[in-house]
Design a protein around this motif. Structure first.
Motif, mmCIF file in Angstrom:
data_model
loop_
_atom_site.group_PDB
_atom_site.id
_atom_site.type_symbol
_atom_site.label_atom_id
_atom_site.label_comp_id
_atom_site.label_asym_id
_atom_site.label_seq_id
_atom_site.Cartn_x
_atom_site.Cartn_y
_atom_site.Cartn_z
ATOM 1 N N LEU A 1 2.790 52.482 -14.219
ATOM 2 C CA LEU A 1 3.601 51.400 -13.469
ATOM 3 C C LEU A 1 4.781 51.879 -12.927
ATOM 4 N N ALA A 2 5.494 52.760 -13.666
ATOM 5 C CA ALA A 2 6.684 53.526 -13.302
ATOM 6 C C ALA A 2 6.684 54.401 -11.993
ATOM 7 N N GLY A 3 5.516 55.007 -11.905
ATOM 8 C CA GLY A 3 5.082 55.785 -10.823
ATOM 9 C C GLY A 3 4.943 55.130 -9.530
ATOM 10 N N ILE A 4 4.264 53.826 -9.632
ATOM 11 C CA ILE A 4 4.172 53.002 -8.483
ATOM 12 C C ILE A 4 5.607 52.537 -8.243
ATOM 13 N N GLY A 5 6.326 51.952 -9.265
ATOM 14 C CA GLY A 5 7.707 51.616 -8.957
ATOM 15 C C GLY A 5 8.678 52.555 -8.263
ATOM 16 N N LYS A 6 8.382 53.815 -8.555
ATOM 17 C CA LYS A 6 9.236 54.752 -7.993
ATOM 18 C C LYS A 6 8.907 55.077 -6.583
ATOM 19 N N VAL A 7 7.528 55.216 -6.398
ATOM 20 C CA VAL A 7 6.930 55.438 -4.933
ATOM 21 C C VAL A 7 7.379 54.325 -4.082
ATOM 22 N N GLU A 8 6.925 53.225 -4.455
ATOM 23 C CA GLU A 8 7.166 52.137 -3.542
ATOM 24 C C GLU A 8 8.754 51.759 -3.247
ATOM 25 N N THR A 9 9.696 51.497 -4.267
ATOM 26 C CA THR A 9 10.874 51.215 -3.971
ATOM 27 C C THR A 9 12.069 51.539 -4.767
ATOM 28 N N ASP A 10 11.605 52.815 -5.489
ATOM 29 C CA ASP A 10 12.817 53.479 -6.201
ATOM 30 C C ASP A 10 13.205 52.478 -7.366
ATOM 31 N N HIS A 11 12.039 51.843 -7.995
ATOM 32 C CA HIS A 11 12.485 51.083 -9.118
ATOM 33 C C HIS A 11 13.408 49.873 -8.660
ATOM 34 N N GLY A 12 13.082 49.339 -7.118
ATOM 35 C CA GLY A 12 13.827 48.328 -6.588
ATOM 36 C C GLY A 12 15.273 48.690 -6.230
ATOM 37 N N ARG A 13 15.467 49.984 -6.081
ATOM 38 C CA ARG A 13 16.946 50.220 -5.551
ATOM 39 C C ARG A 13 16.812 50.668 -4.233
ATOM 40 N N SER A 14 15.684 50.800 -3.636
ATOM 41 C CA SER A 14 15.728 50.698 -2.107
ATOM 42 C C SER A 14 16.462 49.765 -1.555
ATOM 43 N N THR A 15 17.042 50.165 -0.171
ATOM 44 C CA THR A 15 17.794 48.933 0.669
ATOM 45 C C THR A 15 16.860 48.613 1.773
ATOM 46 N N LEU A 16 15.688 49.077 1.946
ATOM 47 C CA LEU A 16 14.999 48.754 3.062
ATOM 48 C C LEU A 16 14.315 47.468 3.031
ATOM 49 N N PRO A 17 14.236 47.034 4.191
ATOM 50 C CA PRO A 17 13.549 45.472 4.165
ATOM 51 C C PRO A 17 12.207 45.244 3.304
ATOM 52 N N GLY A 18 12.316 43.968 2.609
ATOM 53 C CA GLY A 18 11.192 43.584 1.832
ATOM 54 C C GLY A 18 11.378 44.118 0.531
ATOM 55 N N VAL A 19 12.401 44.723 0.103
ATOM 56 C CA VAL A 19 12.654 45.035 -1.305
ATOM 57 C C VAL A 19 13.198 44.042 -2.021
ATOM 58 N N SER A 20 14.477 43.513 -1.634
ATOM 59 C CA SER A 20 15.169 42.391 -2.326
ATOM 60 C C SER A 20 15.044 41.288 -1.970
ATOM 61 N N SER A 21 14.566 41.131 -0.136
ATOM 62 C CA SER A 21 14.411 39.842 0.377
ATOM 63 C C SER A 21 13.474 40.347 1.686
ATOM 64 N N GLY A 22 12.913 39.173 2.168
ATOM 65 C CA GLY A 22 12.133 39.567 3.479
ATOM 66 C C GLY A 22 10.841 40.342 3.164
ATOM 67 N N GLU A 23 10.336 40.730 4.162
ATOM 68 C CA GLU A 23 9.208 41.400 4.091
ATOM 69 C C GLU A 23 8.906 42.883 4.848
ATOM 70 N N ASN A 24 8.678 44.134 4.328
ATOM 71 C CA ASN A 24 8.372 45.182 5.415
ATOM 72 C C ASN A 24 7.362 44.991 6.815
ATOM 73 N N PHE A 25 7.160 45.845 7.533
ATOM 74 C CA PHE A 25 6.450 45.828 8.564
ATOM 75 C C PHE A 25 4.971 45.271 8.460
ATOM 76 N N ALA A 26 4.466 45.633 6.944
ATOM 77 C CA ALA A 26 2.892 45.195 6.611
ATOM 78 C C ALA A 26 3.096 43.879 5.803
ATOM 79 N N GLY A 27 4.262 43.415 5.655
ATOM 80 C CA GLY A 27 4.255 41.919 4.994
ATOM 81 C C GLY A 27 4.180 42.295 3.532
ATOM 82 N N ALA A 28 4.642 43.338 2.997
ATOM 83 C CA ALA A 28 4.968 43.421 1.563
ATOM 84 C C ALA A 28 6.203 43.197 1.058
ATOM 85 N N ALA A 29 6.504 42.878 -0.199
ATOM 86 C CA ALA A 29 7.826 42.444 -0.763
ATOM 87 C C ALA A 29 7.853 42.726 -2.095
ATOM 88 N N GLY A 30 9.078 42.858 -2.520
ATOM 89 C CA GLY A 30 9.482 42.801 -3.761
ATOM 90 C C GLY A 30 9.629 44.553 -4.473
#
Length: 332
Positions: free
Chosen positions: A77-106
């Motif tokens: 789970l930690a590996g996925i969290g790191k690869v996906e969003t740096d454990h929620g620290r990423s500032t890219l769209p779709g992490v803390s709000s909205g969605e990314n280009f593919a519709g993924a969020a969180g």
């Protein structure tokens, strides 16, 4: 930073103390309602990299959520969290709000339909949002654990992660990150009952250990195929569980390399017996001078000593360090 405030679902959470030793975790939580005490999940101990890189709240959360999928190590789970969003620290769209280009969020990057499907089928923790939210770390990480379990984990971690994101490079990156987050004993446990984790070596060994007691069958490719395993059929299938294709016979597997010295053996490496002209047996190194293998007629898959009286140990290879593996189709 030990104090971290998360606004999720209208709940403010302040974490004031995190102590991690093996799987013992103490957390003081304030201003939560209807929540249960977060206990660390059963699994490997965090490495120093995990402790320094993962936000304390997320590290505890990964450990907690892993218990939702018995046998799944929190490091996956930690590996996925790191690869996906740096454990929620990423500032890219779709992490803390909205969605990314593919519709993924969180923090775990769920598509809305997938998240809704998972959370509708499984009980969610009381300290998540109500209704569950992709942006809430508790909901997101628990949903990821359930989703991996629904997809075949822990028995087939590789396929489960591939279902999460359909790319082999992604699976390898997650498993390698998971391995870095786990505190690992270089010599290995030498015991199938202590094989845990989502790194590639552990997945290979877990597959082989799951075959203990299966009969030896010449040319055997598994109980569902022809009733059992032979030595190289078992090793080939174990590596196939992480997406690596080995040749079919022991001799071909040895020649595909890379060859290593006995002193360099690590869990998951292949060990061979025979002579230059007749390499007749292969097993998987389990650590602590033990191997798991399909020995011979009348002896089922078992764990045994690497060396034994009269053995003709020949050498070892480490396929996990190879850039690619060669395919083959003849049976031994």
């Amino acid at each position: 930073m030990l104090a971290r405030v998360l606004a999720a679902g209208g709940v403010s959470v302040v974490f004031t103390s995190v102590v991690i030793a093996a799987v013992v975790t103490t957390v003081t939580v304030a201003n939560q309602t209807n929540s249960t005490a977060p206990n660390a999940g059963v699994g490997s101990a965090p490495s120093q990299e995990a402790v320094s890189d993962i936000p304390p709240y997320m590290l505890v959360l990964y450990q907690r959520a892993a218990t939702a999928c018995p046998g799944l190590d929190w490091s996956v789970l930690a590996g996925i969290g790191k690869v996906e969003t740096d454990h929620g620290r990423s500032t890219l769209p779709g992490v803390s709000s909205g969605e990314n280009f593919a519709g993924a969020a969180g923090p775990m990057q769920f598509l809305a339909p997938t998240f809704d499907s998972v959370t509708s089928r499984h009980p969610m923790p009381a300290d998540g949002a109500s209704p569950p939210s992709r942006y809430n770390p508790v909901d997101a990480v628990y949903a990821a654990a359930y989703y991996l379990c629904d997809s075949g984990a822990p028995e087939d971690v590789y396929s489960a992660i591939f279902t999460y994101n359909h790319a082999d490079w992604y699976v390898h990156e997650v498993l390698d990150q998971a391995a870095a987050y786990r505190s690992q004993t270089p010599t290995g446990p030498g015991d199938c009952g202590r094989v845990h984790g989502g790194d590639r070596a552990s997945v290979v060994l877990a597959f082989a250990c799951a075959q203990l007691g299966q009969p030896y069958v010449w040319g055997g490719d598994g109980p569902q195929v022809n009733g059992g395993w032979d030595c190289s059929g078992l090793t080939k299938a174990a590596y196939a569980s992480i997406g690596l294709t080995l040749p079919r016979t022991a001799a071909e597997q040895y020649r595909s390399g890379p060859i290593i010295s006995e002193s360099a053996l690590r869990p998951g490496d292949l060990v061979f017996y025979g002579t230059t002209d007749n390499i007749h047996h292969v097993g998987l190194y389990l650590g602590n001078s033990k191997i798991v293998n399909a020995p011979t007629f009348g002896i089922p898959v078992r764990v045994q000593d690497l060396h034994y009286p009269g053995d003709d140990y020949f050498g070892a290879t480490s396929p996990l360090t190879a850039s690619s593996a060669v395919s083959g189709d003849s049976a031994q």
